[in-house]
Design a protein around this motif. Structure first.
Motif, PDB file in Angstrom:
ATOM      1  N   ASP A  69       0.860  -1.064  -0.060  1.00 13.79           N
ATOM      2  CA  ASP A  69       0.049   0.187  -0.008  1.00 13.79           C
ATOM      3  C   ASP A  69       0.799   1.133   0.109  1.00 13.79           C
ATOM      4  OD1 ASP A  69      -2.624   1.304   0.104  1.00 13.79           O
ATOM      5  OD2 ASP A  69      -1.872   1.862   2.393  1.00 13.79           O
ATOM      6  N   GLU A 121       2.349   1.834  -3.562  1.00 10.49           N
ATOM      7  CA  GLU A 121       1.237   2.380  -4.334  1.00 10.49           C
ATOM      8  C   GLU A 121       1.159   3.828  -4.020  1.00 10.49           C
ATOM      9  OE1 GLU A 121      -3.417   1.987  -5.547  1.00 10.49           O
ATOM     10  OE2 GLU A 121      -2.618   0.647  -3.708  1.00 10.49           O
ATOM     11  N   GLY A 137       3.757   6.226  -5.937  1.00 12.79           N
ATOM     12  CA  GLY A 137       3.679   6.312  -6.921  1.00 12.79           C
ATOM     13  C   GLY A 137       4.801   6.283  -7.768  1.00 12.79           C
ATOM     14  N   ASP A 141       3.556  -7.455  -3.294  1.00 15.45           N
ATOM     15  CA  ASP A 141       4.300  -6.516  -4.279  1.00 15.45           C
ATOM     16  C   ASP A 141       5.485  -7.141  -4.867  1.00 15.45           C
ATOM     17  OD1 ASP A 141       6.040  -4.441  -5.397  1.00 15.45           O
ATOM     18  OD2 ASP A 141       4.216  -3.224  -5.095  1.00 15.45           O
TER      19      ASP A 141
END
Length: 204
Positions: free
Chosen positions: A94, A97, A100, A131
């Motif tokens: 998270d 993410e 960016g 991830d």
């Protein structure tokens, strides 16, 4: 392997329960809680002063000097961990993410505290659930102990009633600057709005 997948499937529920109870590290039936990363970040955790050597989930050797020159996030865990580790990995995904494109400027690694069960292949399969930028590190029991000592991390084996074992271990994530200096720590289940700015500052 089926058991590990079941653990991952229930990670969200168990992690939420742990958070509601204010659990900082999984106790595994033991009343003693290893410290959070923030509690043991006392200046020892500087990559430039470490000398451990481990193997990543691709079979390549890795040492702390390999991490100098790029911001790095590190935490200690294991693939059979029922709550703290999968929750931390989901949190890291998270945060990445939330970063960016800046996420490409930081490496992320989980160092196992269970080298007996966590081979490079097992780590690779386990981490594929999160991830893809998160790498796993393992090694001999002595090599893991040396790495944990360098970070000031503690862990202990806890026998279960069924004859199997689990592990208590330090929770939280270490965040290093490209110089190898510790920039900050992120506590277990720290909110994204606090975690992401810490990581951005480490990236610089």
């Amino acid at each position: 392997m089926r058991r590990r997948k079941l653990i991952l499937g229930g990670a969200g529920l168990v992690g939420a329960t742990a958070f509601a109870l204010g659990v900082g590290a999984w106790r595994g039936g033991d009343s003693r809680r290893p410290a959070d990363a923030g509690e043991i970040a006392n200046g020892r955790a500087d990559l430039s002063r470490m000398a451990w050597r481990l193997i990543d989930d691709r079979g390549d050797p890795v040492g702390p000097q390999d991490w100098i020159g790029r911001a790095t996030m590190v935490f200690f865990g294991f693939t059979w961990c029922p709550d703290v580790c999968p929750t931390t990995l989901m949190d890291i995904a998270d945060w990445l993410e939330g970063l960016g494109t800046d996420a490409d400027q930081i490496r992320v690694a989980m160092i196992t505290v269970d080298p007996e069960r966590d081979s490079p292949e097992i780590l690779a399969e386990y981490l594929s659930n999160f991830d893809p930028r998160i790498r796993g590190l393992t090694g001999s029991a002595d090599a893991i102990a040396k790495a944990a000592e360098a970070f000031g991390v503690t862990y202990m084996r806890v026998l279960r009633d069924d004859g199997d074992y689990t592990l208590n271990h330090t929770s939280g994530v270490f965040v290093f600057r490209p110089s190898g200096e510790l920039a900050s720590t992120i506590d277990f289940h720290e909110e994204r709005r606090f975690a992401v700015p810490k990581i951005r500052r480490a990236i610089g």
